[in-house]
Design an enzyme around this catalytic site. Structure first.
Site, PDB file in Angstrom:
ATOM      1  N   PRO A  16       0.811  -1.203  -0.125  1.00  0.00           N
ATOM      2  CA  PRO A  16       0.301  -0.309  -0.056  1.00  0.00           C
ATOM      3  C   PRO A  16       0.373   1.467  -0.417  1.00  0.00           C
ATOM      4  O   PRO A  16       1.710   1.429   0.260  1.00  0.00           O
ATOM      5  CB  PRO A  16      -0.815  -0.120   1.206  1.00  0.00           C
ATOM      6  CG  PRO A  16      -0.142  -1.316   2.322  1.00  0.00           C
ATOM      7  CD  PRO A  16       0.506  -2.051   1.101  1.00  0.00           C
ATOM      8  N   ASN A  17       0.242   2.349  -1.112  1.00  0.00           N
ATOM      9  CA  ASN A  17       0.761   3.653  -0.442  1.00  0.00           C
ATOM     10  C   ASN A  17       2.383   3.831  -1.539  1.00  0.00           C
ATOM     11  O   ASN A  17       2.477   4.509  -2.266  1.00  0.00           O
ATOM     12  CB  ASN A  17       0.943   4.522   0.379  1.00  0.00           C
ATOM     13  CG  ASN A  17      -0.772   4.454   1.046  1.00  0.00           C
ATOM     14  OD1 ASN A  17      -0.989   4.983   0.563  1.00  0.00           O
ATOM     15  ND2 ASN A  17      -0.139   3.724   2.682  1.00  0.00           N
ATOM     16  N   HIS A  24      13.120  -2.917   2.121  1.00  0.00           N
ATOM     17  CA  HIS A  24      12.237  -1.186   2.653  1.00  0.00           C
ATOM     18  C   HIS A  24      13.192  -0.551   1.933  1.00  0.00           C
ATOM     19  O   HIS A  24      14.488  -0.338   2.047  1.00  0.00           O
ATOM     20  CB  HIS A  24      11.978  -1.290   4.402  1.00  0.00           C
ATOM     21  CG  HIS A  24      10.794  -2.203   4.249  1.00  0.00           C
ATOM     22  ND1 HIS A  24       9.628  -2.255   4.733  1.00  0.00           N
ATOM     23  CD2 HIS A  24      11.807  -2.833   5.116  1.00  0.00           C
ATOM     24  CE1 HIS A  24       9.795  -3.366   5.219  1.00  0.00           C
ATOM     25  NE2 HIS A  24      10.246  -4.056   5.853  1.00  0.00           N
TER      26      HIS A  24
HETATM   27  C1  DQA Z   1       8.169   1.005   3.670  1.00  0.00           C
HETATM   28  C2  DQA Z   1       8.276   1.347   5.805  1.00  0.00           C
HETATM   29  C3  DQA Z   1       6.843   1.043   5.555  1.00  0.00           C
HETATM   30  O1  DQA Z   1       6.844   0.830   7.427  1.00  0.00           O
HETATM   31  C4  DQA Z   1       6.288   1.815   5.323  1.00  0.00           C
HETATM   32  O2  DQA Z   1       4.467   1.394   5.887  1.00  0.00           O
HETATM   33  C5  DQA Z   1       5.882   1.849   3.929  1.00  0.00           C
HETATM   34  C6  DQA Z   1       6.954   1.704   3.352  1.00  0.00           C
HETATM   35  C7  DQA Z   1       9.421   1.168   3.186  1.00  0.00           C
HETATM   36  O3  DQA Z   1       9.545   1.259   1.879  1.00  0.00           O
HETATM   37  O4  DQA Z   1      10.371   2.350   3.815  1.00  0.00           O
HETATM   38  O5  DQA Z   1       4.789   1.936   3.702  1.00  0.00           O
HETATM   39  O6  DQA Z   1       8.447  -0.731   3.594  1.00  0.00           O
END
Ligand code: DQA
Length: 155
Positions: free
Chosen positions: A16-17, A111
């Site tokens: 997500p996002n 991440h």
């Molecule tokens: C993420 C880190 C997560 O905590 C966050 O919710 C994300 C992106 C990263 O790529 O750093 O959506 O996975």
């Protein structure tokens, strides 16, 4: 006559996002878009002769389904590995943990940001116990590095 083996696939899954990359909190995630990340991944796969299956979804069940699909590729010997940036589902999703354990796919948890330098709720991952490798904090270049790393898991 022998037939040439099919090329292996790298499955890159974004949660997500991550579709908002480029405009989403650029101080944390940088200015590259998800299309830029896909391009990086495509170049990395080309270096190894692998096919890329690159996806993003804001829906947990889609990611579970995609891991199941990767498991079917794995069963056919056609999976190079999975790179999963589960976004916030990292910190909440038992369903993703169970999908990874249930399929036993070789998976890198990724991440973009260094989650350990951020809020405490980002320090716990449901994914890590089932991941073969975990990487964070390399920015979007981490995707290419993760794909290069999959080379070490091939027979
Ligand atoms: C993420 C880190 C997560 O905590 C966050 O919710 C994300 C992106 C990263 O790529 O750093 O959506 O996975």
């Amino acid at each position: 006559m022998t037939t040439a083996p099919s090329t292996k696939t790298v499955v890159v899954l974004n949660g997500p996002n991550l579709n908002l990359l480029g405009t989403r909190e650029p101080a944390v995630y940088g200015s590259s878009t998800l299309a830029d990340v896909e391009q990086l991944c495509r170049q990395a796969c080309a270096r190894h002769g692998w096919t890329l299956d690159f996806r993003q979804s804001n829906h947990e069940g889609d990611l579970v389904d995609a891991i199941h699909e990767a498991g079917r590729l794995q069963a056919q010997g056609l999976l190079a590995g999975v790179v999963l940036n589960a976004g916030a589902y990292t910190h909440t999703s038992v369903a993703l943990l169970d999908a990874i354990k249930g399929t036993a796919v070789p998976l890198v948890e990724l991440h973009i940001s260094n989650v350990f330098a951020r809020e405490a709720f980002r320090h716990h991952s449901y994914i890590s116990p089932a991941a073969r490798a975990v990487m964070c904090g390399w920015g979007v270049q981490g995707y290419a590095m993760a794909i290069d790393g999959l080379q070490h898991w091939q027979d």
